[in-house]
Design an enzyme around this catalytic site. Structure first.
Site, PDB file in Angstrom:
ATOM      1  N   ARG A   5      14.626   0.351  10.552  1.00 33.78           N
ATOM      2  CA  ARG A   5      13.619  -0.707  10.397  1.00 33.78           C
ATOM      3  C   ARG A   5      12.505  -0.449  11.399  1.00 33.78           C
ATOM      4  O   ARG A   5      12.753   0.091  12.476  1.00 33.78           O
ATOM      5  CB  ARG A   5      14.258  -2.082  10.618  1.00 33.78           C
ATOM      6  CG  ARG A   5      15.198  -2.445   9.475  1.00 33.78           C
ATOM      7  CD  ARG A   5      15.806  -3.814   9.541  1.00 33.78           C
ATOM      8  NE  ARG A   5      16.856  -3.910   8.532  1.00 33.78           N
ATOM      9  CZ  ARG A   5      16.756  -4.550   7.359  1.00 33.78           C
ATOM     10  NH1 ARG A   5      15.651  -5.204   7.068  1.00 33.78           N
ATOM     11  NH2 ARG A   5      17.748  -4.547   6.493  1.00 33.78           N
TER      12      ARG A   5
ATOM     13  N   LYS B 122       0.839  -1.209   0.000  1.00 39.11           N
ATOM     14  CA  LYS B 122       0.000   0.000   0.000  1.00 39.11           C
ATOM     15  C   LYS B 122       0.874   1.259   0.000  1.00 39.11           C
ATOM     16  O   LYS B 122       0.655   2.173  -0.784  1.00 39.11           O
ATOM     17  CB  LYS B 122      -0.922   0.027   1.241  1.00 39.11           C
ATOM     18  CG  LYS B 122      -1.821  -1.186   1.364  1.00 39.11           C
ATOM     19  CD  LYS B 122      -2.718  -1.114   2.589  1.00 39.11           C
ATOM     20  CE  LYS B 122      -1.996  -1.125   3.928  1.00 39.11           C
ATOM     21  NZ  LYS B 122      -1.291  -2.379   4.233  1.00 39.11           N
TER      22      LYS B 122
ATOM     23  N   ARG C 162      11.978  -5.301   5.027  1.00 39.48           N
ATOM     24  CA  ARG C 162      11.731  -3.879   4.753  1.00 39.48           C
ATOM     25  C   ARG C 162      12.643  -2.964   5.562  1.00 39.48           C
ATOM     26  O   ARG C 162      12.890  -3.186   6.740  1.00 39.48           O
ATOM     27  CB  ARG C 162      10.278  -3.563   5.079  1.00 39.48           C
ATOM     28  CG  ARG C 162       9.972  -2.075   5.077  1.00 39.48           C
ATOM     29  CD  ARG C 162       8.521  -1.784   5.115  1.00 39.48           C
ATOM     30  NE  ARG C 162       7.829  -2.419   6.216  1.00 39.48           N
ATOM     31  CZ  ARG C 162       6.513  -2.410   6.335  1.00 39.48           C
ATOM     32  NH1 ARG C 162       5.765  -1.827   5.414  1.00 39.48           N
ATOM     33  NH2 ARG C 162       5.946  -2.986   7.358  1.00 39.48           N
TER      34      ARG C 162
ATOM     35  N   ARG D 234      -0.665  -8.617  13.525  1.00 36.76           N
ATOM     36  CA  ARG D 234      -1.150  -7.653  12.514  1.00 36.76           C
ATOM     37  C   ARG D 234      -1.997  -8.372  11.456  1.00 36.76           C
ATOM     38  O   ARG D 234      -3.024  -7.862  11.018  1.00 36.76           O
ATOM     39  CB  ARG D 234       0.021  -6.915  11.861  1.00 36.76           C
ATOM     40  CG  ARG D 234       0.676  -5.922  12.809  1.00 36.76           C
ATOM     41  CD  ARG D 234       2.079  -5.534  12.367  1.00 36.76           C
ATOM     42  NE  ARG D 234       2.113  -4.839  11.113  1.00 36.76           N
ATOM     43  CZ  ARG D 234       3.222  -4.690  10.375  1.00 36.76           C
ATOM     44  NH1 ARG D 234       4.374  -5.197  10.803  1.00 36.76           N
ATOM     45  NH2 ARG D 234       3.181  -4.046   9.235  1.00 36.76           N
TER      46      ARG D 234
ATOM     47  N   ARG E  46      -9.893   0.854   8.395  1.00 38.15           N
ATOM     48  CA  ARG E  46      -9.443  -0.477   8.774  1.00 38.15           C
ATOM     49  C   ARG E  46     -10.502  -1.248   9.537  1.00 38.15           C
ATOM     50  O   ARG E  46     -10.249  -2.372   9.952  1.00 38.15           O
ATOM     51  CB  ARG E  46      -8.220  -0.328   9.682  1.00 38.15           C
ATOM     52  CG  ARG E  46      -6.902  -0.676   9.011  1.00 38.15           C
ATOM     53  CD  ARG E  46      -5.824  -0.397  10.026  1.00 38.15           C
ATOM     54  NE  ARG E  46      -4.645  -1.141   9.767  1.00 38.15           N
ATOM     55  CZ  ARG E  46      -3.584  -0.657   9.132  1.00 38.15           C
ATOM     56  NH1 ARG E  46      -3.590   0.560   8.657  1.00 38.15           N
ATOM     57  NH2 ARG E  46      -2.522  -1.404   8.983  1.00 38.15           N
TER      58      ARG E  46
HETATM   59  P1  AP5 Z   1       4.854  -1.578   1.810  1.00 42.95           P
HETATM   60  O1  AP5 Z   1       4.499  -0.754   0.621  1.00 42.95           O
HETATM   61  O2  AP5 Z   1       5.580  -0.911   2.923  1.00 42.95           O
HETATM   62  O3  AP5 Z   1       3.547  -2.347   2.334  1.00 42.95           O
HETATM   63  P2  AP5 Z   1       2.319  -1.793   3.154  1.00 42.95           P
HETATM   64  O4  AP5 Z   1       1.086  -2.478   2.629  1.00 42.95           O
HETATM   65  O5  AP5 Z   1       2.291  -0.296   3.181  1.00 42.95           O
HETATM   66  O6  AP5 Z   1       2.679  -2.417   4.562  1.00 42.95           O
HETATM   67  P3  AP5 Z   1       2.607  -1.830   6.033  1.00 42.95           P
HETATM   68  O7  AP5 Z   1       3.310  -2.827   6.894  1.00 42.95           O
HETATM   69  O8  AP5 Z   1       3.061  -0.408   6.097  1.00 42.95           O
HETATM   70  O9  AP5 Z   1       1.081  -1.906   6.281  1.00 42.95           O
HETATM   71  P4  AP5 Z   1       0.387  -1.942   7.627  1.00 42.95           P
HETATM   72  O10 AP5 Z   1      -1.013  -1.782   7.158  1.00 42.95           O
HETATM   73  O11 AP5 Z   1       0.647  -3.094   8.493  1.00 42.95           O
HETATM   74  O12 AP5 Z   1       1.083  -0.743   8.414  1.00 42.95           O
HETATM   75  P5  AP5 Z   1       0.652   0.750   8.708  1.00 42.95           P
HETATM   76  O13 AP5 Z   1       1.868   1.569   8.739  1.00 42.95           O
HETATM   77  O14 AP5 Z   1      -0.497   1.184   7.866  1.00 42.95           O
HETATM   78  O15 AP5 Z   1       5.688  -2.847   1.300  1.00 42.95           O
HETATM   79  C1  AP5 Z   1       6.283  -3.740   2.219  1.00 42.95           C
HETATM   80  C2  AP5 Z   1       7.673  -4.166   1.699  1.00 42.95           C
HETATM   81  O16 AP5 Z   1       7.508  -4.952   0.518  1.00 42.95           O
HETATM   82  C3  AP5 Z   1       8.564  -2.983   1.301  1.00 42.95           C
HETATM   83  O17 AP5 Z   1       9.897  -3.288   1.644  1.00 42.95           O
HETATM   84  C4  AP5 Z   1       8.407  -2.876  -0.233  1.00 42.95           C
HETATM   85  O18 AP5 Z   1       9.595  -2.405  -0.839  1.00 42.95           O
HETATM   86  C5  AP5 Z   1       8.139  -4.323  -0.610  1.00 42.95           C
HETATM   87  N1  AP5 Z   1       7.181  -4.440  -1.704  1.00 42.95           N
HETATM   88  C6  AP5 Z   1       6.065  -3.693  -1.900  1.00 42.95           C
HETATM   89  N2  AP5 Z   1       5.418  -4.109  -3.012  1.00 42.95           N
HETATM   90  C7  AP5 Z   1       6.120  -5.164  -3.491  1.00 42.95           C
HETATM   91  C8  AP5 Z   1       5.973  -6.033  -4.622  1.00 42.95           C
HETATM   92  N3  AP5 Z   1       4.945  -5.896  -5.461  1.00 42.95           N
HETATM   93  N4  AP5 Z   1       6.898  -7.011  -4.807  1.00 42.95           N
HETATM   94  C9  AP5 Z   1       7.945  -7.159  -3.945  1.00 42.95           C
HETATM   95  N5  AP5 Z   1       8.167  -6.343  -2.871  1.00 42.95           N
HETATM   96  C10 AP5 Z   1       7.260  -5.375  -2.651  1.00 42.95           C
HETATM   97  O19 AP5 Z   1       0.060   0.602  10.214  1.00 42.95           O
HETATM   98  C11 AP5 Z   1       0.911   0.297  11.296  1.00 42.95           C
HETATM   99  C12 AP5 Z   1       0.078   0.207  12.568  1.00 42.95           C
HETATM  100  O20 AP5 Z   1      -0.574   1.472  12.816  1.00 42.95           O
HETATM  101  C13 AP5 Z   1      -1.062  -0.817  12.557  1.00 42.95           C
HETATM  102  O21 AP5 Z   1      -0.613  -2.122  12.874  1.00 42.95           O
HETATM  103  C14 AP5 Z   1      -1.998  -0.222  13.624  1.00 42.95           C
HETATM  104  O22 AP5 Z   1      -1.521  -0.482  14.919  1.00 42.95           O
HETATM  105  C15 AP5 Z   1      -1.877   1.275  13.375  1.00 42.95           C
HETATM  106  N6  AP5 Z   1      -2.879   1.798  12.420  1.00 42.95           N
HETATM  107  C16 AP5 Z   1      -2.635   2.374  11.203  1.00 42.95           C
HETATM  108  N7  AP5 Z   1      -3.773   2.754  10.621  1.00 42.95           N
HETATM  109  C17 AP5 Z   1      -4.773   2.420  11.483  1.00 42.95           C
HETATM  110  C18 AP5 Z   1      -6.195   2.542  11.411  1.00 42.95           C
HETATM  111  N8  AP5 Z   1      -6.826   3.080  10.342  1.00 42.95           N
HETATM  112  N9  AP5 Z   1      -6.908   2.063  12.464  1.00 42.95           N
HETATM  113  C19 AP5 Z   1      -6.305   1.528  13.554  1.00 42.95           C
HETATM  114  N10 AP5 Z   1      -4.966   1.390  13.665  1.00 42.95           N
HETATM  115  C20 AP5 Z   1      -4.204   1.821  12.637  1.00 42.95           C
END
Ligand code: AP5
Length: 219
Positions: free
Chosen positions: A160, A13, A127, A172, A88
């Protein structure tokens, strides 16, 4: 254009939100980044958020809804925005509908990135990002062009995420399956949901998304 990128942790994402932000000039609203910035501030709320994220749990709907309501009123969201990490839960999705209606806005498309669990774990465990500008990288799939130097800003320090470990990743994924996946039928019923193959290489995923949001324009 207002769009949502939906998918489990590590689905890509953030990576694709960055591409869309650059190519379509839409505001990028990443709730994970917003929460990590608040956690880094060291405030009382920030420390609470930090421990919730480190446990792989979701932050409360009230906090998240207030955060997004304020953000979409900002001037850079007027031409449109990309939501990465919100909504979410069903209450967040319902609140988003209400706030968009109040602002005279609407959603154009909800894009689901479909990726299997073993690939998600491989992506999250490899990552890292630039400590200065936040540009994202991966040990295997996306290394900086020059080893140890950020492609975007030239800095040489990387970091990281604290929640990118096996135990927290399991939590997660559980939170995604129980609390976030039910949003998919919510948008499918309204004809807004488009699912794409997030297992493909990054450039191919970008091409698939561009075909949805800019039909007729070459990626
Ligand atoms: P990346 O693009 O970073 O993936 P992502 O989907 O953004 O993953 P996240 O881990 O950031 O998502 P998340 O939803 O768990 O975390 P968030 O920060 O939103 O890609 C991942 C890796 O793969 C990278 O190294 C990239 O280079 C590689 N990659 C990407 N695409 C690829 C491909 N096609 N092929 C190969 N490699 C690829 O949330 C963190 C925390 O915040 C949550 O756990 C929760 O506690 C809280 N939170 C956030 N939003 C909310 C909400 N709305 N409600 C409640 N809690 C929330």
């Amino acid at each position: 254009m207002n769009l949502i990128l939906l998918g489990p942790p590590g689905a890509g994402k953030g990576t694709q939100a960055e591409h869309l932000h650059a190519s379509l000039r839409l505001a990028k609203l990443s709730t994970g980044d917003m929460l990590r910035a608040s956690a880094a501030s060291g405030s009382e709320l920030g420390l609470k958020l930090k421990s919730i994220m480190a446990a792989g749990q979701l932050v409360s709907d009230d906090i998240m809804i207030d955060l997004i309501r304020d953000r979409i009123r900002e001037a850079d969201c007027a031409p449109g925005f990309i939501l990465d990490g919100f909504p979410r839960t069903i209450p967040q999705a319902e609140a988003l509908d209400a706030m968009l209606e109040a602002e005279g806005k609407s959603l154009n498309v909800v894009i689901e990135l479909k990726v299997n669990d073993s690939e998600l774990i491989a992506r999250v465990s490899g990552r890292f990002s630039c400590a200065a500008c936040g540009a994202g990288y991966h040990d295997s799939f996306k290394r900086p062009k020059q080893e140890g130097v950020c492609d975007s800003c030239g800095a040489s320090a990387f970091k990281r995420r604290e929640d990118d470990n096996a135990a927290t990743m399991a939590k997660r994924l559980e939170a995604y399956n129980l609390q976030t996946a039910p949003i998919l039928p919510y948008y499918a019923k309204r004809g807004l949901l488009k699912s794409i193959d997030g297992m493909a290489p990054i450039d191919e995923v970008t091409r698939q998304i561009n075909a949805l949001v800019r039909p007729g324009v070459a990626a």
